[in-house]
Design an enzyme around this catalytic site. Structure first.
Site, short mmCIF file in Angstrom:
data_model
loop_
_atom_site.label_atom_id
_atom_site.label_comp_id
_atom_site.label_asym_id
_atom_site.label_seq_id
_atom_site.Cartn_x
_atom_site.Cartn_y
_atom_site.Cartn_z
N HIS A 148 0.78 -1.24 0.00
CA HIS A 148 0.00 0.00 0.00
C HIS A 148 0.81 1.28 0.00
CE1 HIS A 148 -0.14 -0.10 4.75
NE2 HIS A 148 1.06 -0.36 4.26
N HIS A 149 2.13 1.22 0.15
CA HIS A 149 2.93 2.44 0.21
C HIS A 149 3.41 2.93 -1.15
CE1 HIS A 149 2.93 2.45 4.51
NE2 HIS A 149 3.64 1.34 4.62
N ALA A 150 3.44 2.06 -2.16
CA ALA A 150 4.00 2.44 -3.46
C ALA A 150 3.24 3.62 -4.05
CB ALA A 150 3.97 1.26 -4.41
N LYS A 151 3.99 4.58 -4.60
CA LYS A 151 3.40 5.77 -5.19
C LYS A 151 3.46 5.68 -6.72
CE LYS A 151 3.19 7.68 -1.04
NZ LYS A 151 4.05 6.79 -0.26
N ASP A 189 -0.98 5.11 2.79
CA ASP A 189 -0.79 6.41 2.14
C ASP A 189 -0.83 6.34 0.62
OD1 ASP A 189 1.63 4.95 2.31
OD2 ASP A 189 2.86 6.76 2.22
#
Length: 470
Positions: A148-151, A189
């Site tokens: 879930h953190h990968a942008k 995020d």
């Protein structure tokens, strides 16, 4: 196998759910590096435990196809995906500028088969969404997903490709509204950022938030109550920021109250649930105190809603407990109950000395730093936020709904430049603590220490068939 180790069909299930389960054994070969807390072998431990309990009889098991480059580029910037596809441990010195630009380094290292790992994770989550869209599954599980953190433009927090965003985008092709729930100890995020401006996705994240003992901010430093979304997405980002020590009683009371209200108010067509297991007690990077059963009750509660459900993995760094939790949750999703005794199987010894599915987890008696007043204030804030949205918003008259393109939310070059500046600013804020990197993910007791008893320190390495903590 002795009946004492076999699953028990649930006597309380009101219907038989069609469950799909995705697993690719190649994750067992992925190695982030010596002393790195992310160990993809936890998926192998989970799968072998699932099979040992004979849960394969309760669901359809698939090896997902690898996500294609074009599928990954539906969300991620082409230049970043091309970098992931091209860079290797042997040639990374030629990518010095790109390594910095794409936030690749200690937390997110370059390792062999990095891009293949991204394709496995994303492929499973995309296939899970397609099974839901086709109506061939009620529940779809991909424990290799949940990163879930990968942008859009960079790696973050051990995550390179955001399989969750790709999964949700796929679901939006057939569902007017998708609800995303995150029970990882870290804020979701990357998913919140992707859908911050739309009301077609509601994100709800329960996470640790605030200062740590070393003077920094608990990773990733986002997820305050006041982060509520923007533009059409205003009020559709819900954050539940918590302090250390959350236990089953406090967590479940808050989780159920919030999610019951969300389901009534938002009425999603599909739900994506990220089940990061670093919220368990005793996790090496986490600071919560949930039990295996408590974590699983969050999953069971959402299953009881009867809405099409994609269930994904996430964090979790004491990996024998990750396997326990995800095997237990697989059973719950299949309307089954597991005996507490771990069945004999290839990795039986990793669960010693007790060999139980529900052991007393280390740190379970840590002090809950969240007062009743704190939790009531959070709940009231979330309820007030929900009161500000209309029932069942956005598209509901389109069959199927219009396609959703995250890229159009940000525009072209100018907007991308602004996004890069924003990401860099967030990154710098997290680095204010004295020890950035893996230690930025947690505080004292829950951190990963180089001298912990791990096979890495006992001669293990890339040639080991299983490199796990013991």
């Amino acid at each position: 196998m002795s009946p004492q180790f076999r699953y028990i069909p649930s006597s309380t299930a009101h219907r038989k759910d069609r469950v799909s389960y995705f697993y690719d054994d190649d994750v067992s070969t992925i190695y982030y590096g010596k002393h790195h807390p992310m160990k993809p072998q936890r998926m192998t431990l989970t799968h072998d435990l699932v099979m040992a309990y004979q849960l394969d009889e309760r669901m359809d098991i698939f090896q997902p196809r690898l996500a294609t480059e074009d599928e990954i580029k539906q969300f991620h910037v082409s230049e970043y995906v091309d970098f992931l596809r091209t860079v290797t441990p042997d040639n990374q010195s030629a990518f010095k500028d790109a390594l910095q630009r794409f936030n690749v380094g200690d937390d997110c290292p370059i390792f062999s088969d990095l891009y293949k790992f991204c394709r496995i994770s994303a492929g499973g989550s995309l296939e899970a969404a397609r099974r839901i869209n086709a109506g061939s599954s009620d529940i779809a599980i991909n424990w290799s997903g949940g990163l879930h953190h990968a942008k859009k433009i960079e790696a973050s927090g051990f995550c390179y490709v955001n399989d969750i965003v790709l999964c949700i985008m796929e679901l939006l092709r057939f569902h007017g509204r998708v609800l995303y729930i995150d029970i990882d100890v870290h804020h979701g995020d990357g998913v919140q950022d992707a859908f911050i401006k739309t009301d077609r996705v509601m994100t709800v994240s329960f996470h640790r938030y605030g200062p740590t003992g070393d003077g920094g901010e608990f990773f990733p430093g986002t997820g305050a109550l006041e982060e509520i979304g923007k533009d059409r997405g205003k009020y559709y980002a819900i954050n539940v920021p918590l302090k250390a020590g959350m236990d089953d009683s406090a967590y479940l009371e808050l989780f159920k109250a919030v999610m019951d209200e969300v389901m009534v108010k938002y009425n999603p067509g599909a739900v994506v649930l990220q089940c990061g297991a670093d919220s368990l007690g005793g996790d090496r990077l986490g600071t919560f105190c949930l039990s295996i059963a408590g974590h699983g009750e969050c999953v069971a509660h959402m299953k009881r809603k009867g809405v099409p459900l994609v269930v994904l993995g996430g964090g979790g760094y004491t990996i024998r407990n990750v396997a326990r939790a995800w095997a237990n949750e697989t059973a719950l999703l299949c309307n089954a109950k597991l005996p507490n005794d771990i069945p004999p199987h290839q990795y039986y010894n990793f669960y010693g000395p007790d060999h139980k599915l529900h052991p007393r987890l280390a740190g379970a008696q840590a002090r809950n730093e969240n007062s009743a007043q704190d939790l009531q204030r959070i709940k009231e804030h979330v309820f007030e936020q929900l009161r500000r949205i209309a029932h069942a918003p956005s598209v509901q008259m389109h069959h199927p709904p219009p396609s959703f393109d995250v890229r159009s939310e940000e525009g072209d070059a100018a907007a991308l430049e602004a996004l890069q500046a924003s990401v860099a600013d967030k990154r710098n804020r997290i680095r204010t603590g004295p020890a950035f990197g893996m230690r930025a993910h947690g505080t004292g007791e829950g951190e990963w220490y180089d001298d912990e008893a791990d096979q890495d320190d006992q001669g293990g390495g890339e040639d080991e068939s299983m490199d796990v903590d013991k």
